[in-house]
Design a protein around this motif. Structure first.
Motif, PDB file in Angstrom:
ATOM      1  N   LEU A 179      11.684   3.668  -3.904  1.00 61.71           N
ATOM      2  CA  LEU A 179      10.637   4.342  -4.742  1.00 61.71           C
ATOM      3  C   LEU A 179       9.952   5.534  -3.985  1.00 61.71           C
ATOM      4  O   LEU A 179       9.579   6.217  -5.224  1.00 61.71           O
ATOM      5  N   SER A 180      10.173   5.648  -2.948  1.00 60.92           N
ATOM      6  CA  SER A 180       9.565   6.758  -2.179  1.00 60.92           C
ATOM      7  C   SER A 180      10.645   8.038  -2.033  1.00 60.92           C
ATOM      8  O   SER A 180      10.324   9.374  -1.743  1.00 60.92           O
ATOM      9  N   GLY A 181      11.752   7.791  -2.529  1.00 61.36           N
ATOM     10  CA  GLY A 181      12.711   8.919  -2.440  1.00 61.36           C
ATOM     11  C   GLY A 181      13.167   9.018  -0.983  1.00 61.36           C
ATOM     12  O   GLY A 181      13.759  10.087  -0.756  1.00 61.36           O
ATOM     13  N   GLY A 182      13.370   7.864  -0.377  1.00 59.65           N
ATOM     14  CA  GLY A 182      13.981   7.988   1.041  1.00 59.65           C
ATOM     15  C   GLY A 182      13.016   8.544   2.141  1.00 59.65           C
ATOM     16  O   GLY A 182      13.384   8.912   2.879  1.00 59.65           O
ATOM     17  N   ARG A 183      11.596   8.108   1.636  1.00 58.10           N
ATOM     18  CA  ARG A 183      10.681   8.703   2.675  1.00 58.10           C
ATOM     19  C   ARG A 183      10.396   7.417   3.839  1.00 58.10           C
ATOM     20  O   ARG A 183       9.280   7.892   4.590  1.00 58.10           O
ATOM     21  N   LEU A 184      10.757   6.399   3.769  1.00 59.81           N
ATOM     22  CA  LEU A 184      10.218   5.271   4.662  1.00 59.81           C
ATOM     23  C   LEU A 184      10.658   5.369   6.004  1.00 59.81           C
ATOM     24  O   LEU A 184      11.901   5.631   6.068  1.00 59.81           O
ATOM     25  N   ASN A 185       9.746   5.201   6.801  1.00 58.40           N
ATOM     26  CA  ASN A 185      10.084   4.985   8.303  1.00 58.40           C
ATOM     27  C   ASN A 185       9.466   3.770   8.834  1.00 58.40           C
ATOM     28  O   ASN A 185       8.305   3.465   9.416  1.00 58.40           O
ATOM     29  N   PRO A 186      10.293   2.532   8.650  1.00 57.98           N
ATOM     30  CA  PRO A 186       9.819   1.104   9.279  1.00 57.98           C
ATOM     31  C   PRO A 186       9.497   1.041  10.604  1.00 57.98           C
ATOM     32  O   PRO A 186      10.745   1.239  11.473  1.00 57.98           O
ATOM     33  N   GLY A 187       8.462   0.826  11.069  1.00 58.47           N
ATOM     34  CA  GLY A 187       8.171   0.600  12.400  1.00 58.47           C
ATOM     35  C   GLY A 187       8.052  -1.048  12.861  1.00 58.47           C
ATOM     36  O   GLY A 187       7.463  -1.522  11.933  1.00 58.47           O
ATOM     37  N   LEU A 188       8.888  -1.584  13.787  1.00 59.01           N
ATOM     38  CA  LEU A 188       8.953  -3.143  13.935  1.00 59.01           C
ATOM     39  C   LEU A 188       8.692  -3.092  15.515  1.00 59.01           C
ATOM     40  O   LEU A 188       8.445  -2.480  16.409  1.00 59.01           O
ATOM     41  N   SER A 189       8.147  -4.621  15.539  1.00 60.80           N
ATOM     42  CA  SER A 189       7.967  -5.228  17.012  1.00 60.80           C
ATOM     43  C   SER A 189       8.558  -6.791  16.809  1.00 60.80           C
ATOM     44  O   SER A 189       8.623  -7.421  15.571  1.00 60.80           O
ATOM     45  N   VAL A 207       0.827  -1.184  -0.064  1.00 56.28           N
ATOM     46  CA  VAL A 207       0.008   0.062   0.068  1.00 56.28           C
ATOM     47  C   VAL A 207       1.024   1.379   0.004  1.00 56.28           C
ATOM     48  O   VAL A 207       0.541   2.344  -0.554  1.00 56.28           O
ATOM     49  N   LEU A 208       1.916   1.131   0.819  1.00 56.94           N
ATOM     50  CA  LEU A 208       2.943   2.444   0.903  1.00 56.94           C
ATOM     51  C   LEU A 208       3.748   2.544  -0.587  1.00 56.94           C
ATOM     52  O   LEU A 208       3.918   3.820  -0.967  1.00 56.94           O
ATOM     53  N   ALA A 209       3.840   1.669  -1.249  1.00 64.26           N
ATOM     54  CA  ALA A 209       4.514   1.691  -2.480  1.00 64.26           C
ATOM     55  C   ALA A 209       3.564   2.416  -3.583  1.00 64.26           C
ATOM     56  O   ALA A 209       3.867   3.444  -4.181  1.00 64.26           O
ATOM     57  N   ALA A 210       2.146   1.979  -3.432  1.00 62.79           N
ATOM     58  CA  ALA A 210       1.287   2.857  -4.220  1.00 62.79           C
ATOM     59  C   ALA A 210       1.356   4.307  -3.765  1.00 62.79           C
ATOM     60  O   ALA A 210       1.098   5.045  -4.495  1.00 62.79           O
ATOM     61  N   ALA A 211       1.231   4.527  -2.614  1.00 62.39           N
ATOM     62  CA  ALA A 211       1.175   5.701  -1.733  1.00 62.39           C
ATOM     63  C   ALA A 211       2.306   6.454  -2.319  1.00 62.39           C
ATOM     64  O   ALA A 211       2.454   7.723  -2.610  1.00 62.39           O
ATOM     65  N   SER A 212       3.475   6.019  -2.380  1.00 64.84           N
ATOM     66  CA  SER A 212       4.815   6.714  -2.777  1.00 64.84           C
ATOM     67  C   SER A 212       4.815   7.283  -4.282  1.00 64.84           C
ATOM     68  O   SER A 212       5.468   8.252  -4.483  1.00 64.84           O
ATOM     69  N   GLN A 213       3.923   6.594  -4.942  1.00 63.70           N
ATOM     70  CA  GLN A 213       3.832   7.191  -6.418  1.00 63.70           C
ATOM     71  C   GLN A 213       2.500   8.388  -6.511  1.00 63.70           C
ATOM     72  O   GLN A 213       2.458   8.739  -7.585  1.00 63.70           O
ATOM     73  N   ARG A 214       1.887   8.463  -5.441  1.00 64.36           N
ATOM     74  CA  ARG A 214       0.721   9.369  -5.349  1.00 64.36           C
ATOM     75  C   ARG A 214       0.925  10.741  -4.453  1.00 64.36           C
ATOM     76  O   ARG A 214       0.173  11.700  -4.351  1.00 64.36           O
ATOM     77  N   THR A 215       2.311  10.484  -3.915  1.00 63.75           N
ATOM     78  CA  THR A 215       2.799  11.657  -3.017  1.00 63.75           C
ATOM     79  C   THR A 215       3.974  11.932  -3.399  1.00 63.75           C
ATOM     80  O   THR A 215       4.656  11.154  -4.075  1.00 63.75           O
ATOM     81  N   SER A 216       4.748  13.068  -2.900  1.00 65.03           N
ATOM     82  CA  SER A 216       6.015  13.548  -3.069  1.00 65.03           C
ATOM     83  C   SER A 216       6.705  13.983  -1.829  1.00 65.03           C
ATOM     84  O   SER A 216       7.912  13.875  -2.091  1.00 65.03           O
ATOM     85  N   ARG A 217       6.134  14.258  -0.722  1.00 62.61           N
ATOM     86  CA  ARG A 217       6.863  14.875   0.396  1.00 62.61           C
ATOM     87  C   ARG A 217       6.962  14.003   1.552  1.00 62.61           C
ATOM     88  O   ARG A 217       7.535  13.707   2.603  1.00 62.61           O
TER      89      ARG A 217
END
Length: 345
Positions: free
Chosen positions: A104-114, A66-76
C-alpha cells in the motif's frame, strides 16, 4: 575504539519517532493528530516517521493500521515501527500485515522488531496465550520465522487449486525488498551482534543495558554496541544503524515551551546517572537547547559519531503545537546544522 568511517560526515537521513498519545475517552483526535504529524514531517522534507508500539496503554497499539492510513495521506516519507514487540505477535499473521502495508505504501515500510516476553507477561498471559502461555517461544527464533515468511519461505506445503479457491505456499502478498528493510531494536551487546549476523538493520535508542560494572557512560556503551553490530554484519561498516535519542531543539520555541521542555528533561535526568533496576538499564539524557548547541553535543557523542541517520524521539506528553515546533526546528535548524538537507518533491 576505532572510529567508524561515517564519523564527522554530514547526516544523511533525519526522521522522528512518536508514541501517538491519545485520550482514552475520545481516542480519535489523538490518532488523527499522529497522522497529521506524519503528513507534516513529509512536508518538511524529513526522511522517515516511526511509531512506537504500546499495548494496554494510551499510545498506538496498532502501528500497522495507523501507518496504513498514513500511507494513503503521504507519498514519499518512509514509515516505520520502533519497535513492534514480537512476543505479542504471530509471525505468520504479522508477515501478511507488514507485506500488505508495504504494498500500500509503495515500498516505504521499515518494520522495527524486538523479542522477549511481553511486558507484564504474568498479567496478560491468560488473555494473550490462554492455552500456550508456558510454551510460547519468545527468542530470536520468532524474528527468524517472520523473516523467512517475508523472504518467501513456505508457510504451507500445499499450493494449487481446491474447488474455486487458489492457494499459495508463500505469505501473500510478497513485497520485494521488505525483508531487507527490517530493523532490530537491540538493547544489549549480544542482541546487537545477533542482529548483525542476521543481516538486519540496527535501531539504537535512548535505552540500553549496562554490559558490566566498568562505569562507562551511555555514549561509550552505545558506540561499542554499534561497533559489535557492524563487526558481525556481512556488510561491515556499510550496515545501516539509526540512532533514536530524545532531542528537542528550542530555536523557535516560546518561553513557555522552553520552560516545559527543560522541566521535562530535568524530571528524567536522575535515571541517567546510574543503571536502573535488575536489568541494569542505562538511559540517555534528553537533549534540549538551541540547534547550534545540540549539534555540538551530538558531534561529541560517541554513538552519534558512528551513524549517518537518526530518528529522534518526541517526548510522550506534549501538545500537537509543541510537536509542530520541534519538527519544524529539526527540519529547518538542527538538521542543516548537522549537514542534512531536506528531501524535495
Amino acid at each position: 575504539m576505532a572510529e567508524h568511517p561515517t564519523a564527522g560526515r554530514p547526516l544523511k537521513r533525519l526522521g522522528f519517532l512518536t508514541i501517538g498519545l491519545f485520550d482514552p475517552a475520545d481516542p480519535r483526535p489523538g490518532h488523527e493528530a499522529t497522522l497529521r504529524l506524519i503528513e507534516r514531517g513529509e512536508q518538511l522534507g524529513l526522511d522517515s516517521a516511526w511509531l512506537r508500539h504500546r499495548h494496554l496503554q494510551h499510545g498506538i497499539s496498532s502501528p500497522v493500521a495507523v501507518l496504513a492510513a498514513a500511507s494513503q495521506r503521504t507519498s514519499r516519507i518512509e514509515l516505520g515501527t520502533a519497535v513492534t514487540p514480537l512476543g505479542w505477535e504471530n509471525p505468520l499473521r504479522l508477515a501478511e500485515d507488514l507485506a500488505t502495508l508495504d504494498v500500500l505504501s509503495g515500498g516505504r515500510l521499515n518494520p522495527g522488531l524486538s523479542v522477549g516476553p511481553p511486558m507484564r507477561y504474568d498479567d496478560v498471559r491468560e488473555a494473550l496465550y490462554p492455552d500456550t502461555g508456558d510454551v510460547e517461544d519468545f527468542t530470536y527464533g520468532r524474528v527468524e520465522r517472520l523473516l523467512g515468511f517475508l523472504r518467501g519461505e513456505p508457510a504451507s506445503p500445499f499450493e494449487g487449486t481446491q474447488g474455486i479457491e487458489t492457494f499459495s505456499r508463500q505469505v501473500q502478498p510478497q513485497s520485494a525488498g521488505l525483508a531487507d528493510r527490517v530493523w532490530y531494536g537491540a538493547a544489549s551487546l549480544r542482541s546487537a551482534q545477533w542482529a548483525g549476523q542476521q543481516r538486519l538493520n540496527l535501531l539504537t535508542s535512548s535505552v540500553m543495558k549496562a554490559e558490566d560494572d566498568s562505569g562507562a557512560d551511555f555514549a561509550t556503551v552505545q558506540a561499542a554496541q554499534i561497533d559489535a553490530f557492524r563487526a558481525a554484519h556481512p556488510l561491515g561498516d556499510a550496515a545501516r544503524v539509526s540512532q533514536g535519542l530524545v532531542v528537542i531543539p528550542t530555536d523557535s520555541a516560546s518561553d513557555d515551551q522552553r520552560r516545559r521542555y527543560e522541566a521535562y528533561a530535568e524530571s528524567r535526568l536522575a535515571r541517567t546517572r546510574e543503571p536502573q533496576g535488575p536489568a541494569r538499564l542505562m538511559f540517555a539524557p534528553d537533549l534540549v537547547g538551541p540547534s547550534d548547541e545540540l549539534a555540538q553535543r551530538l558531534r561529541a557523542h560517541a554513538g552519534f559519531q558512528r551513524v549517518d541517520e537518526v530518528a529522534f524521539a518526541l517526548p510522550f506528553t506534549f501538545a500537537p503545537a509543541d510537536y509542530e515546533q520541534i519538527l519544524t526546528d529539526l527540519a529547518t535548524r538542527l538538521g542543516p546544522a548537522l549537514g542534512w538537507s531536506p528531501v524535495s518533491g
